[in-house]
Design a protein around this motif. Structure first.
Motif, mmCIF file in Angstrom:
data_model
loop_
_atom_site.group_PDB
_atom_site.id
_atom_site.type_symbol
_atom_site.label_atom_id
_atom_site.label_comp_id
_atom_site.label_asym_id
_atom_site.label_seq_id
_atom_site.Cartn_x
_atom_site.Cartn_y
_atom_site.Cartn_z
ATOM 1 N N GLN A 116 7.194 -7.305 -0.928
ATOM 2 C CA GLN A 116 7.020 -8.150 0.265
ATOM 3 C C GLN A 116 6.604 -9.567 -0.097
ATOM 4 O O GLN A 116 5.877 -9.775 -1.069
ATOM 5 N N ARG A 137 6.603 -4.204 5.366
ATOM 6 C CA ARG A 137 7.284 -3.397 4.332
ATOM 7 C C ARG A 137 8.681 -2.968 4.789
ATOM 8 O O ARG A 137 9.604 -2.884 3.982
ATOM 9 N N ASN A 173 8.703 0.254 -1.700
ATOM 10 C CA ASN A 173 8.613 0.153 -0.241
ATOM 11 C C ASN A 173 9.952 -0.138 0.430
ATOM 12 O O ASN A 173 10.820 -0.736 -0.196
ATOM 13 N N LEU A 232 -2.892 5.299 -1.042
ATOM 14 C CA LEU A 232 -3.539 4.012 -1.331
ATOM 15 C C LEU A 232 -4.361 3.532 -0.127
ATOM 16 O O LEU A 232 -5.490 3.059 -0.280
ATOM 17 N N ARG A 280 -8.357 2.837 0.204
ATOM 18 C CA ARG A 280 -8.927 1.590 0.754
ATOM 19 C C ARG A 280 -9.940 1.911 1.862
ATOM 20 O O ARG A 280 -11.002 1.289 1.948
ATOM 21 N N HIS A 317 2.981 4.424 5.681
ATOM 22 C CA HIS A 317 2.339 3.464 4.773
ATOM 23 C C HIS A 317 2.843 2.102 5.260
ATOM 24 O O HIS A 317 3.800 1.543 4.735
ATOM 25 N N ALA A 366 -3.311 -4.974 1.903
ATOM 26 C CA ALA A 366 -2.183 -5.323 1.021
ATOM 27 C C ALA A 366 -1.795 -6.786 1.229
ATOM 28 O O ALA A 366 -1.638 -7.544 0.268
ATOM 29 N N ILE A 388 -1.641 -9.905 -1.273
ATOM 30 C CA ILE A 388 -0.358 -10.593 -1.508
ATOM 31 C C ILE A 388 -0.503 -12.093 -1.247
ATOM 32 O O ILE A 388 -0.012 -12.930 -2.003
ATOM 33 N N THR A 436 0.377 -6.604 -5.032
ATOM 34 C CA THR A 436 -0.678 -5.634 -5.340
ATOM 35 C C THR A 436 -0.130 -4.693 -6.406
ATOM 36 O O THR A 436 1.042 -4.319 -6.344
#
Ligand code: NAI
Ligand code: PYR
Length: 302
Positions: free
Chosen positions: A82, A88, A120, A147, A151, A175, A215, A219, A225
């Motif tokens: 991304q 995504r 992704n 992930l 977090r 996700h 994320a 980014i 990431t």
């Protein structure tokens, strides 16, 4: 050396290299094979990682896609990432073709291999990887919300002043933007999170935003990431190799929702061994259903 331990990583960019680095220090792989469309990237990553491999005693080398198709576990980290502000799901147009090329070039894929999808949009690509590879659904796993769950636990660990590994809480669904937190089922030390005094002070919408926005925050600051997913994917590979039967939220086809999304699943040699049905509040169930609907809208195009 344990069996089931030859691992290939297809896509040797930042995520693939971070995974290889995390994996080699677990000392559980007999060999790690690195594959990329760019021979220079393969050469550079193998040269660099080999210095670390000499300390960890894990063999690492460049390989062809055909060789990758014959390994026990194939992790796919190839594809576009991304840009700042890009969801995504926008990557699907580019990464569908990358995945088609990757799966095609690995054929014939070993029928007992496990594919771990990381690129992704991971849920949609896990669905596509299953279709293109022809492998059973339990052998095609997406890293999904593992992930995001990490977090969440890191964030809650600060609020509740407890180690994140002692928090049993899940981010489920996509996700991506429609993911949801299963607050009602979350526990610390067997005690429901909702029963703690600190819980009443939590702004759940804000926590959700922090977790799902992490994320993009990374980014925006450094372009990508990779360490977080590298560690999570290495842990999933570890769980498969040692048939650990640990439960992680990962992306898999779930009959109840008729779509590929993240639910907690027991993972071992043959991939997914069981998918658990998390007890959700009515509002949470509606959120998870909307996440499934959002994914289905894209999934049915492929
Ligand atoms: N599921 C998750 O939680 C996360 C997923 N990602 C995703 O992982 C993917 C990779 O990200 P980065 O490593 O940062 O990107 P990157 O740009 O550093 O690396 C991508 C690599 O894929 C390679 N590649 C492209 N087409 C290929 C093909 N047909 N066969 C073999 N290799 C090919 C490129 O040459 C490049 O080396 C992205 O889709 C990103 O969104 C990133 C972080 C977390
Ligand atoms: C990029 C991505 O999917 C993540 O870090 O969550």
């Amino acid at each position: 050396m344990v069996s089931h331990s030859r691992v290939s990583i297809v896509g040797a960019g930042a995520v693939g290299a971070s995974l290889a680095y995390a994996l080699m220090f677990k000392n559980i792989c007999s060999e790690i094979l690195i594959v990329d469309v760019s021979p220079d990237i393969v050469k550079a990553q193998v040269l660099d990682l080999a210095d670390a491999a000499s300390v960890s005693h894990t063999r690492i080398r460049g390989a062809t896609p055909e060789e990758a198709g014959q390994t026990d576990i194939i992790v796919i980290t190839a594809g576009a990432k991304q840009k700042d502000g890009e969801p995504r799901t926008k990557l699907i147009q580019r990464n569908f073709w990358v995945l088609k090329n990757v799966i095609g070039s690995m054929q014939p894929i070993r029928q007992d291999a496990v594919i771990l999808m990381v690129s992704n949009p991971v849920d949609i690509l896990t669905h596509i990887a299953r279709k293109l590879s022809g492998l059973p659904a339990n052998q095609v796993i997406g890293s999904g919300t593992y992930l995001d769950t990490t977090r969440l636990c890191v964030h809650l660990g600060e609020i509740f002043d407890v180690n994140p590994s002692s928090i049993n809480a899940y981010v489920l669904g996509e996700h991506g933007d429609s993911q949801m937190i299963a607050w009602d089922a979350a526990t610390i030390g067997g005690q429901r999170l909702t029963s703690f005094p600190e819980y009443q002070a939590i702004d759940k919408k804000a926590v959700s935003k922090i977790v799902s926005g992490k994320a993009m925050e990374i980014i925006r600051l450094k372009g990508a990431t990779f360490y977080g997913i590298g560690a999570c994917a290495a842990d999933l590979v570890h769980t498969i190799i040692l048939n650990k039967k640990v439960v992680h939220p990962v992306s898999v086809y779930v009959e109840k929702y008729g779509v590929t999304l993240s639910m907690p699943a027991k993972i071992g040699w043959e991939g997914i061994q069981h998918v658990y049905d998390v007890p959700l509040s009515k509002e949470e169930e509606e959120r998870l259903q909307s996440s499934a609907d959002a994914l289905r809208e894209i999934e049915q195009l492929y």
